[in-house]
Design an enzyme around this catalytic site. Sequence first.
Site, short mmCIF file in Angstrom:
data_model
loop_
_atom_site.label_atom_id
_atom_site.label_comp_id
_atom_site.label_asym_id
_atom_site.label_seq_id
_atom_site.Cartn_x
_atom_site.Cartn_y
_atom_site.Cartn_z
N SER A 177 21.95 -16.23 -2.09
CA SER A 177 23.03 -15.29 -1.78
C SER A 177 23.20 -14.30 -2.91
CB SER A 177 24.34 -16.03 -1.56
OG SER A 177 24.89 -16.45 -2.80
N ASP A 178 23.76 -13.14 -2.60
CA ASP A 178 24.31 -12.32 -3.67
C ASP A 178 25.51 -13.08 -4.22
OD1 ASP A 178 24.71 -10.24 -5.44
OD2 ASP A 178 24.44 -8.69 -3.92
N TRP A 179 25.89 -12.76 -5.45
CA TRP A 179 26.89 -13.56 -6.16
C TRP A 179 28.24 -13.46 -5.44
CZ3 TRP A 179 22.40 -14.21 -7.61
CH2 TRP A 179 22.03 -14.92 -8.75
N GLY A 180 28.69 -14.60 -4.88
CA GLY A 180 29.93 -14.64 -4.13
C GLY A 180 29.79 -14.17 -2.70
N GLY A 181 28.56 -14.10 -2.19
CA GLY A 181 28.32 -13.51 -0.88
C GLY A 181 28.24 -14.49 0.27
#
Length: 733
Positions: free
Chosen positions: A261-265
């Site tokens: 994932s993208d960070w926090g995605g």
Amino acid sequence: MKPLRIITLIAAVAAVMTATAQPYPTKLLDHEQRINSIIKEMTLEEKIDMLHGKNMFSSAGIERLGIADIEYADGPFGIREEMEPHSWNSAHLTTDSATFFPTGSALAATWSTEWAYAYGRGMSREARLRGKDMILGPAINIQRIPTGGRTYEYLSEDPLLSGMLSVAYTRGAQDDGTAVCLKHYALNNQEDYRGFVDVRISDRAMHEIYLRPFEMAVREADAWGLMAAYNKVNGRWCSENEPLLNTILRQQWGFPGMVISDWGGVHSTVDAVTSGMNVEMPGSRFMGKALLDSVRAGKVSEEVIDQRVREILRVRLTVKPIAKADANRKPVGNEEEMGIALNVARRSIVLLKNEGLLPIDTKRVRSIAVIGENAVTTMALGGVGAGVKTRREITPLEGLQQALGDKVKLTYVPGYKSFDRDSRNKRMSPVQEADKKLMAEAVKAAKRADLVLFFAGDNREVETEGSDRKSITLPSGQDELAAALAKVSKRMVTVIVSGGPVDVTTVSEVSGALVASWFNGSMGGQALAEILTGKISPSGRLPMTWPKKLEDVPAYALNTYPQEMKSNNQGDIFVGLVNNQSNDRRQQLIANYSEEEMVGYRWYDCKDVPVAYPFGYGLSYAKFEYSNLEVRPTAEGYDVCFMLTNTSDIDAEEVAQVYVSRPLSHIERPVKELKGFQRVALKAGERKQVTIPVRRADLCHWDEAAQAWMYEPGLLRFLVGGTIDNLKLKIEK
């Protein structure tokens, strides 16, 4: 005539065939038996532990089974400094500097697969010295809007140029032993509201424009990793988008690797893991204890968990781990990598206009006024997101001082005050009036000089992850300053330092020469000085269109961008993560890609909209002649053959471009599309026979009914030249 038309159409449809490029052999399936044994020995808890972040830039292995953690390197144009394990704070090491490679748009301006391969390999060498397993890059989203906050990171508005460069970058990095992580999959084409926006797009436009670079890097370069984007696509978050992650990526493209994932995605547990997400970064909110509980409750089968673990282990066993004791022991940012950065920068610089002022003639020019803070501003750090703690960054002024020595007197004055972090934090606009005192000092210096070098453009605070520019107007009153300088000097060269297009209406009009030099890495100042002084002839080409005004851009013309957020809590998802702030993502914004395939030059061609400087444009100090065009059918498509002659008395490189038009097509198509290119080095007076392959796979369209690439037979018009607005050679097949 009507019956004949029907018969012709039926014949064309009947002759349609699926066409795809040959897949690149994958190394990821070489360890299946060992992976079977590992998975059998793992507990459920160990499996779950692999599916989320361990530290800010790592995810867990299985120590008792000899499986190392995966270490991620941020980002795509230089290995980021080491961070504290669970924060965004620097670890303050003295051994974690790196080469600042030219950013994505600069790499794309080289139009060179050879140097894209070298770039990827150089990135990998530094990643290995720093103990990294996977580079979070290349960033290959299409530049849909020139104001995009990460336009400088991305490659191009064209899928073929983006795709061929991403294939080369990927092969370069992975041949050297480091996995890539293609990002951001998919349709992350704006920074404003990227964590809220739902992209609505047709299947055809999605496949032909926005997914094509990803498909090429996966199928033709065996990319081992992908990063899911923050946004939604057609109603589903990218991190839990079944059509994107399973149907397209894993089934249609045959991708065997891992998705992070993208960070926090990540937004869910069950949907994310069953749709194909492997690793939630950087924490474990959804794919930690919540996932363990979901498996125990029967909501997720352990077979799904095993498959996600298998995909991670394929990458882990393919990439040789670096022992933590060996990481960050040797210096990074060495001469070999700096040499790659220099060679890329040299080939990226685009000469947009020249009325005889360049190259600088030191017999006539004895004094130069160097005006503008961008002459001394470093670009390795700034803004939000990826940056590089580089050992070295040569600024334009330093490059000029090295190149000219005592031959020319250089006088530097700032002329304007750059938009900085404090201004951005106060939400001030970079579009400001000129500083009258600084402008007066600059005008005084310009009066006394034989030549003015005006350094305009943006910096890393104006172009930044997390937010888009609100305009393409030059910041800090630069237009006003340029006009004032032109009143006292008729010999002014303007150098645009930026990652993406800016409005050059004023500076182009008042300058005798105009140069685009990008955020050009550790050696950018040296490369620029070599171009300005004539040691090297400029050979870069624009990888994106520079519009006359923002209203001409398709997304703006159709009023599909920008969107308006009504909620008061509208911070960026990543910025909120860094600052430990939560963002309300319940409100959704719709981004209708109403222009469909007509992105960038396709739109301007179709609508006959004049532009400032077109895609593929760039001048040279040399002159080139194209002749003897032939097109020969091959098993893979066509070979486009022609003679290229350097008719000047200087050595130079040319970027030859091939476009194809389909005038009799039965489906809607652009006026012409890039289908091949090649960078060619020619000595003074030299002639070369050039052959550029045009693959059948790149002549296909996406058939929505068949959900496959299809080739429509019919007349092909090939157009060849050195820039899109001067395609002198034409032939039909």
